[in-house]
Design an enzyme around this catalytic site. Structure first.
Site, PDB file in Angstrom:
ATOM      1  CB  CYS A 102      -0.920   0.017   1.214  1.00  0.00           C
ATOM      2  SG  CYS A 102      -2.309  -1.136   1.137  1.00  0.00           S
ATOM      3  CB  CYS A 186      -6.342  -6.516  -0.587  1.00  0.00           C
ATOM      4  SG  CYS A 186      -4.599  -6.925  -0.811  1.00  0.00           S
ATOM      5  CB  CYS A 209      -4.456   1.827   1.971  1.00  0.00           C
ATOM      6  SG  CYS A 209      -4.985   3.537   1.643  1.00  0.00           S
TER       7      CYS A 209
END
Length: 218
Positions: A102, A186, A209
Site C-alpha cells: 500500500c 485484497c 491503506c
C-alpha cells in the site's frame, strides 16, 4: 457539510490562491463528493490512484463517471515496476507485506501530489472507521498542505439518499455484494455482520491503506 458550505469553502481556497486536488477510488459512495465538486468547479483535478491491481470493473466505471460528470481524471501510479514489488521470499508484496504494498502503490504517489498542491479534498466519512471518526474537517498534512474532509459528517443513509435524488450511477460490483472495493487481491464480499471496511484485507487486522494514517501531520 452541505453543498452550499462546500461551494463557499472551495471559493475561499481559490480566492487565497490555493492549489486544489482530490482523489477518488470511484466506488459508488465516493461519487457524491465528486458530483458536488463537478457542479462547483469541474477544473479541480481528480487523481485516480491506479495500483495495477484494481478490478477491471473499477477502471471502466472510472471512465464512465469521468465522462458523465465532465471531470478531469488523471491516473497516478507507483514509479516502482511490479516485478520489483516482491519480498525476500520472492512473493508479491500484497501477499507478504500488504502495508508496504500500500505504501509503494498508494501512499508514495499521493505524497508526491501533496508536494505539488496546497489542499487535498478527501471524501472520508467518520462512520467508516474509528481512524476516520477521529479526523477533523481540516487537518494539516505533509509538505505544509492541508487535508479537507467535506464529507466527514455524512453517513451511509445520507450518501445513498443523494445518489437516488441525483440518479447517480453505481459501481457494477455493488450488485455482486461488494461494498468497499479496492485492489482485487485484497477485497472480498461483505458478510452481514461486517462493517464497511472489514471486507478489505480480510483476516489481516488491517482496515487502512496508509493514506489516512501516514499522510496526516500530527
Amino acid at each position: 457539510m452541505t453543498f452550499q458550505e462546500l461551494e463557499t469553502k472551495i471559493k475561499e481556497y481559490k480566492a487565497d490562491g490555493k492549489k486544489l486536488f482530490t482523489t477518488s477510488s470511484f466506488q459508488t459512495h465516493s461519487l457524491v463528493m465528486l458530483h458536488m465538486l463537478s457542479r462547483i468547479d469541474n477544473s479541480i483535478p481528480v487523481y485516480f490512484i491506479n495500483t495495477g491491481y484494481l478490478f477491471p470493473d473499477t477502471i471502466a466505471f472510472k471512465d464512465q463517471v469521468a465522462k458523465e460528470f465532465g471531470i478531469k481524471v488523471l491516473d497516478v501510479k507507483s514509479s516502482m515496476p511490479r516485478n520489483m514489488q516482491v519480498g525476500n521470499d520472492g512473493k508479491l508484496l500484497f501477499t507478504s507485506d500488504p502495508d508496504y504494498c500500500c505504501y509503494i502503490n498508494k501512499t508514495q504517489p499521493t505524497d508526491a501530489l501533496l508536494q505539488e498542491h496546497d489542499i487535498w479534498i478527501n471524501g472520508v466519512r467518520a462512520d467508516q472507521s474509528a481512524v476516520r471518526a477521529a479526523m477533523k474537517v481540516e487537518q494539516p498534512a505533509p509538505h505544509n498542505t492541508f487535508r479537507f474532509h467535506p464529507m466527514l459528517d455524512w453517513n451511509a443513509k445520507m450518501i445513498f439518499q443523494y445518489i437516488r435524488e441525483h440518479n447517480l450511477p453505481r459501481h457494477p460490483m455493488d450488485a455482486k455484494g461488494y461494498m468497499s472495493i479496492g485492489c482485487e487481491p485484497c477485497t472480498r464480499k461483505m458478510d452481514p455482520e461486517m462493517q464497511e471496511r472489514e471486507a478489505r484485507w480480510f483476516g489481516m487486522k488491517k482496515t487502512e491503506c496508509g493514506l489516512h494514517t501516514d499522510l496526516i501531520s500530527k
